[in-house]
Design a protein around this motif. Structure first.
Motif, PDB file in Angstrom:
ATOM      1  N   SER A  35       0.907  -1.340  -0.193  1.00 29.80           N
ATOM      2  CA  SER A  35       0.000  -0.155   0.128  1.00 29.80           C
ATOM      3  C   SER A  35       0.876   1.396  -0.134  1.00 29.80           C
ATOM      4  CB  SER A  35      -0.808  -0.053   1.209  1.00 29.80           C
ATOM      5  OG  SER A  35       0.001   0.274   2.428  1.00 29.80           O
ATOM      6  N   ARG A  41      -0.904  10.002  -1.666  1.00 29.35           N
ATOM      7  CA  ARG A  41      -1.931   9.190  -2.067  1.00 29.35           C
ATOM      8  C   ARG A  41      -2.300   9.495  -3.259  1.00 29.35           C
ATOM      9  NH1 ARG A  41      -6.411  10.702   2.257  1.00 29.35           N
ATOM     10  NH2 ARG A  41      -7.717   9.981   0.694  1.00 29.35           N
ATOM     11  N   ARG A  76      -7.823   1.513  -5.997  1.00 32.42           N
ATOM     12  CA  ARG A  76      -6.988   2.298  -5.010  1.00 32.42           C
ATOM     13  C   ARG A  76      -6.930   2.166  -3.526  1.00 32.42           C
ATOM     14  NH1 ARG A  76      -2.981   5.633  -7.493  1.00 32.42           N
ATOM     15  NH2 ARG A  76      -3.457   7.159  -5.697  1.00 32.42           N
ATOM     16  N   ARG A  77      -8.156   1.529  -3.256  1.00 28.21           N
ATOM     17  CA  ARG A  77      -8.540   1.435  -1.675  1.00 28.21           C
ATOM     18  C   ARG A  77      -7.613   0.803  -0.937  1.00 28.21           C
ATOM     19  NH1 ARG A  77     -10.845   5.230   0.538  1.00 28.21           N
ATOM     20  NH2 ARG A  77     -12.532   6.290  -0.987  1.00 28.21           N
ATOM     21  N   ARG A  78      -7.146  -0.562  -1.683  1.00 33.19           N
ATOM     22  CA  ARG A  78      -6.322  -1.453  -0.654  1.00 33.19           C
ATOM     23  C   ARG A  78      -5.158  -2.141  -1.623  1.00 33.19           C
ATOM     24  NH1 ARG A  78      -8.176  -6.571  -1.735  1.00 33.19           N
ATOM     25  NH2 ARG A  78     -10.128  -6.631  -2.631  1.00 33.19           N
ATOM     26  N   TYR A 113     -15.314   5.211 -12.321  1.00 29.07           N
ATOM     27  CA  TYR A 113     -14.574   4.468 -11.288  1.00 29.07           C
ATOM     28  C   TYR A 113     -14.159   3.090 -12.116  1.00 29.07           C
ATOM     29  CZ  TYR A 113     -19.085   2.186 -10.656  1.00 29.07           C
ATOM     30  OH  TYR A 113     -20.341   1.638 -10.803  1.00 29.07           O
ATOM     31  N   ASP A 126     -12.401  -1.105  -5.390  1.00 27.28           N
ATOM     32  CA  ASP A 126     -11.797   0.379  -5.888  1.00 27.28           C
ATOM     33  C   ASP A 126     -10.142  -0.199  -5.857  1.00 27.28           C
ATOM     34  OD1 ASP A 126     -10.374   2.427  -6.463  1.00 27.28           O
ATOM     35  OD2 ASP A 126     -11.632   3.739  -5.258  1.00 27.28           O
TER      36      ASP A 126
END
Lengths: 282, 297
Positions: free
Chosen positions: A92, A280, B76-78, B67, B74
């Motif tokens: 991550s 991010r 990007r989320r994890r 999206y 998603d």
């Protein structure tokens, strides 16, 4: 990620450790040889105690940390596109960032803080309010180092190029350090004392400004009254009733120190917050 | 534009997905879904948005609009241990050795890493474990990057030009390795490539991009069925043909060749020849509709 960060920053970490060892060796030698009197260099440009040169190294410490250690941490990955390697290997962004900061960035900062503490212990530099002494006192070296780390890493992510990031980070940290030296006396309200003309202060008192008092009015520092300090009759004629002095007694050392630490911590946190936001979006 | 029916079993889904770089849209309003287990050819010319799309699906880039959903989340989320991306730039650390790079794959994918398999993939490219990555040739880099991408046995494989820079022999080897993995693990594969010929026999789905837009998306066999390659005598395009969607028409000598997408029943007159197009013919027709053939048929 720990192994990757270690493998990636191994050379820099070894350099930091070697520099630290050399610094400690110099410190030991200096205290063993008791070279406490000033020594002029061959060109006669300076006339300092040998230990002062180590102090100058520490003074430049945060700038060097930011430019040489912190800025390349992330900039090198971004410049070569290798961050995509880690990010596409189930790492991550948070882990990527903290891995580099903790493994590659924190050790040099800690070494700098320890070096500063040793220097403070062994050399006992100048009076407490001297910039060189204040910078190595208490928690200040640590927070200055952390600030340099976060600024360097931030510019690494913003510039995405090692050279640009190192330059910008070095300049920024230098500017902040110089500003800190300028505003340091005013971080905590100094005392203003009214006293007889002939009073003198112990060496522990940090005097910032002083002047004559005429009829209850404080004349500005350096105002000319046309008398010498010891000419009581002349001063009487000029209506001078005494002097005022703006100063920090040694009791102000602790609040001054913690306020300065808090400012550095706040700046470091702001830089880290920006860094996290930028990361991010990578 | 054809939309794939999302029956719930889709491994990859995009809705209104777009990415703009400054003023240029690299990808616009992409809507499609890929069912789990499908092997999808992502085709398009240079700059048609293939790499952008795969980066977005891998979570390596942020969409400007819309999206994407990969395995229901998603991207990007994890971090996606179940999603592998083989980038076109083959991002590898130049100063590591082959063995160190593989060790990195293990460290970064603790739960899923299949060490013997990754080693076999590296051996496929005849990589010496002690060789530094910076000394590897382009083809060797592909093999190493592939070992890292396939090593964790991902559920979704996003491969960006995995065959580029490989000689024909290696191309076959790499493609077989990818397909072997897909067949074994049932992984969903999105494979972007210029090598349409290589993909023709291997893919069951197609995603065709043109100037950042999705022109065709869906299962390959029905898409090929929908299209006809018609050959007749030169002249105006006849009215019965114009009722359908003429993707490309061109004159070659005294012949008119047209690739049409049927919009309904199509009765071909006897003097016309109707063929089912191959995948390369279909793709070329869409990507280069204005091209006039210079080689007589």
């Amino acid at each position: 990620m720990i192994w990757l960060a270690w493998r990636q920053h191994r050379a820099a970490l070894v350099t930091a450790a070697a520099t630290f060892a050399a610094f400690c060796l110099a410190l030991v030698l200096l205290s063993a040889l008791e070279l406490t009197s000033p020594v002029a260099d061959p060109l006669g440009l300076t006339n300092n105690r040998p230990a002062d040169y180590l102090g100058y190294v520490l003074l430049a410490g945060p700038t060097l940390l930011a430019a040489l250690f912190a800025a390349p941490l992330l900039a090198r990955e971004l410049e070569h596109g290798t961050h995509l390697f880690a990010l596409s290997q189930s790492v991550s962004r948070g882990r990527w960032l903290t891995g580099h900061l903790l493994v590659g960035g924190l050790p040099p900062v800690l070494l700098f803080a320890v070096a500063a503490a040793l220097y403070h212990q062994v050399v006992a530099p100048g009076p407490w309010y001297d910039g060189m002494a204040e910078g190595v006192y208490g928690a200040l070296p640590l927070v200055r180092g952390l600030f340099a780390l976060s600024v360097g890493a931030l510019f690494g992510v913003l510039a995405r190029r090692v050279l640009t990031a190192a330059t910008l980070a070095g300049v920024t940290v230098t500017v902040v350090e110089v500003l800190a030296d300028l505003v340091r006396p005013y971080l905590f309200a100094p005392d203003v004392l009214l006293h007889p003309v002939t009073a003198s202060w112990s060496a522990e008192v940090w005097t910032l400004a002083s002047g004559y008092v005429r009829g209850g009015q404080l004349l500005p520092d350096g105002a000319v009254v046309g008398c010498t300090r010891d000419d009581a009759a002349c001063l009487d004629n000029a209506g001078i009733t005494g002097r005022w002095t703006e100063l920090h007694p040694i009791g102000h050392r602790v609040p001054l120190h913690w306020i300065e630490c808090a400012v550095y911590v706040a700046l470091a946190l702001a830089a880290l917050a920006l860094l996290w936001r930028r990361t991010r979006r990578i | 534009m054809s939309l794939l029916d999302t029956t719930g079993g889709s491994a990859v889904r995009a809705s209104g997905l777009g990415r703009r770089f400054h003023r240029t849209w690299a990808l616009r309003e992409a809507d499609f879904a890929v069912p789990a287990g499908a092997i999808t050819a992502v085709v398009g010319a240079h700059g048609s948005g293939k790499s952008t799309l795969l980066s977005l699906l891998a979570g390596l880039d942020l969409p400007t609009t819309g999206y994407a959903e990969v395995l229901g989340a998603d991207p990007r989320r994890r971090p996606q241990p179940a999603v592998s991306h083989l980038g076109q730039s083959r991002p590898l650390y130049d100063y590591l050795t082959v063995a160190e790079t593989l060790r990195l794959g293990r460290e970064l994918n603790r739960e899923r890493w299949d060490e013997p398999y990754a080693r076999r993939l590296a051996e496929l490219g005849e990589l010496s474990p002690t060789a530094r990555v910076r000394t590897l040739s382009g083809g060797e880099r592909v093999h190493l990057a592939l070992a890292l991408a396939l090593g964790p046995h991902p559920d979704v494989l996003l491969l960006d030009e995995p065959l580029a820079g490989l000689d024909p022999l290696a191309r076959g080897r790499v493609l077989r390795a990818i397909l072997g993995e897909a067949a074994e693990s049932g992984a969903t594969v999105l494979l972007a490539s210029h090598e349409i010929d290589d993909l023709a026999d291997t893919c069951d789905h197609l995603l065709l991009l043109d100037h950042g837009r999705v022109r065709l998306a869906g299962e390959l066999a029905p898409l090929l069925d929908e299209h006809l390659l018609l050959t007749g005598s030169a002249g105006e395009i006849p009215a019965w043909l114009r009722a359908h969607d003429v993707v490309r028409s061109r004159h070659t000598g005294r012949q008119l060749t047209a690739l049409v997408r049927r919009t309904g029943e199509l009765d071909v007159p006897a003097q016309w020849r109707a063929d089912a197009p191959t995948l390369p013919e279909l793709v070329l027709a869409y990507l280069d509709p204005a091209a006039e053939s210079v080689v007589p048929a």
